[in-house]
Design an enzyme around this catalytic site. Structure first.
Site, PDB file in Angstrom:
ATOM      1  N   GLN A   1       0.719  -0.954   0.076  1.00  0.00           N
ATOM      2  CA  GLN A   1      -0.070   0.017   0.084  1.00  0.00           C
ATOM      3  C   GLN A   1       1.543   1.391  -0.079  1.00  0.00           C
ATOM      4  OE1 GLN A   1      -2.376   1.201   3.669  1.00  0.00           O
ATOM      5  NE2 GLN A   1      -4.424  -0.022   2.467  1.00  0.00           N
TER       6      GLN A   1
ATOM      7  N   HIS B   1       0.177  -4.091   3.774  1.00  0.00           N
ATOM      8  CA  HIS B   1      -1.204  -4.143   3.682  1.00  0.00           C
ATOM      9  C   HIS B   1      -1.446  -5.843   4.576  1.00  0.00           C
ATOM     10  CE1 HIS B   1      -5.586  -3.554   3.016  1.00  0.00           C
ATOM     11  NE2 HIS B   1      -5.538  -4.372   4.423  1.00  0.00           N
TER      12      HIS B   1
ATOM     13  N   PHE C   1      -3.681  -3.642  14.056  1.00  0.00           N
ATOM     14  CA  PHE C   1      -4.048  -3.764  12.633  1.00  0.00           C
ATOM     15  C   PHE C   1      -3.174  -5.407  12.217  1.00  0.00           C
ATOM     16  CE2 PHE C   1      -1.782  -2.850   9.030  1.00  0.00           C
ATOM     17  CZ  PHE C   1      -2.805  -2.882   8.028  1.00  0.00           C
TER      18      PHE C   1
ATOM     19  N   HIS D   1      -5.109  -8.038  13.200  1.00  0.00           N
ATOM     20  CA  HIS D   1      -6.490  -8.233  11.991  1.00  0.00           C
ATOM     21  C   HIS D   1      -6.035  -9.167  11.399  1.00  0.00           C
ATOM     22  CE1 HIS D   1     -10.087  -7.440   9.181  1.00  0.00           C
ATOM     23  NE2 HIS D   1      -9.405  -7.898   8.699  1.00  0.00           N
ATOM     24  N   GLU D   2      -5.267  -9.403  10.527  1.00  0.00           N
ATOM     25  CA  GLU D   2      -4.211  -9.349   9.568  1.00  0.00           C
ATOM     26  C   GLU D   2      -3.944 -11.141   9.847  1.00  0.00           C
ATOM     27  OE1 GLU D   2      -4.120  -9.095   6.702  1.00  0.00           O
ATOM     28  OE2 GLU D   2      -5.406  -6.682   7.631  1.00  0.00           O
TER      29      GLU D   2
ATOM     30  N   LYS E   1      -7.424 -13.129  11.021  1.00  0.00           N
ATOM     31  CA  LYS E   1      -8.748 -13.044   9.263  1.00  0.00           C
ATOM     32  C   LYS E   1      -7.845 -13.783   8.481  1.00  0.00           C
ATOM     33  CE  LYS E   1     -11.300 -10.969   5.959  1.00  0.00           C
ATOM     34  NZ  LYS E   1     -11.803  -9.764   5.481  1.00  0.00           N
ATOM     35  N   HIS E   2      -6.432 -13.400   8.041  1.00  0.00           N
ATOM     36  CA  HIS E   2      -5.170 -13.953   7.150  1.00  0.00           C
ATOM     37  C   HIS E   2      -4.275 -15.652   7.605  1.00  0.00           C
ATOM     38  CE1 HIS E   2      -7.120 -11.489   4.959  1.00  0.00           C
ATOM     39  NE2 HIS E   2      -7.245  -9.861   5.497  1.00  0.00           N
TER      40      HIS E   2
END
Length: 229
Positions: A36, A63, A113, A116-117, A120-121
């Site tokens: 990003q 990102h 952040f 979350h990454e 989720k991933h």
């Protein structure tokens, strides 16, 4: 002694469990490494907030590293029990702050952040790496690309100027060996600007490959602004 019918049922249950585990281990075909441009994140009506550690460098930040399937779908939130633990990446925190910063408001230290990454991933590729390995791999892959250098070598600079989509893609392909999918966003005046780059990584996260499918990111027009940061 177990009766034949019970043995068959037990065998079916065992085989089902093995099959489910195998399916979980193979629930993606490749990764997107998404980079990003911070200037475009900030140059919108929503604006941005610098991390508590200060303004990041004017370079493409990470990102995420996202497992994806060849059909365009992707797994997510695969292991809610395996929450992000900052202590497991304590040796990477300085690199994460520099190369994987968050510009979301309100200003933060980045932990939410990264959590979350990972949750989720990253948890969808636990057959390949643990939390530390996930972040370390993404950092290593990003460092191999040197996207800003590739653009600069072709005269594409983050100076608020405008470039064609083909010039941006061509410069990156010439410098890195791979053509990314380019996603744009809009500045306050509605101009299309260089926002995110999607590179594809093989299922072992060992190297870059040609993308088997294009992501669903916002496409660009032919005239793209490259804002300063």
């Amino acid at each position: 002694m177990m009766r034949p019918c019970c043995l068959s049922l037990a065998l079916l249950v065992a085989l089902s469990a093995v099959g489910c585990a195998a399916a979980q281990a193979a629930d993606y075909d490749f990764f997107y490494l998404v980079l990003q441009w911070p200037g475009s994140y900030c140059d919108t009506k929503k604006s941005c907030c610098y991390p508590r550690t200060g303004k990041p460098a004017a370079d493409f930040g990470i990102h995420g590293l996202w497992p994806n399937r060849d059909d365009g779908s992707y797994p997510q939130n695969c292991n809610p029990a395996n929450a992000f633990d900052p202590s497991k990446v304590s040796d990477l925190l300085s690199s994460l702050r520099a190369e994987w910063p968050t510009l979301a408001c309100p200003a933060s230290d980045g932990l939410q952040f990264w959590a979350h990454e990972w949750e989720k991933h990253g948890t969808c590729a636990q057959n390949l790496f643990n939390e530390h390995g996930y972040f370390q791999t993404a950092l290593h892959l990003r460092d191999q690309l040197r996207v800003l250098d590739a653009l600069a070598s072709a005269g594409v600079a983050p100076d608020g100027g405008y470039y064609t989509l083909s010039a941006v893609k061509g410069a990156i392909q010439q410098g890195t060996g791979f053509e990314p999918f380019v996603e744009c966003n809009r500045d306050e005046s509605g101009n299309s600007q260089l926002y995110q780059l999607y590179f594809c990584v093989d299922a072992r996260a060992s190297g870059f490959v040609e993308c088997p499918v294009q992501p669903g990111g916002r496409p660009c027009g032919d005239r793209i602004e490259f804002p300063a940061f």
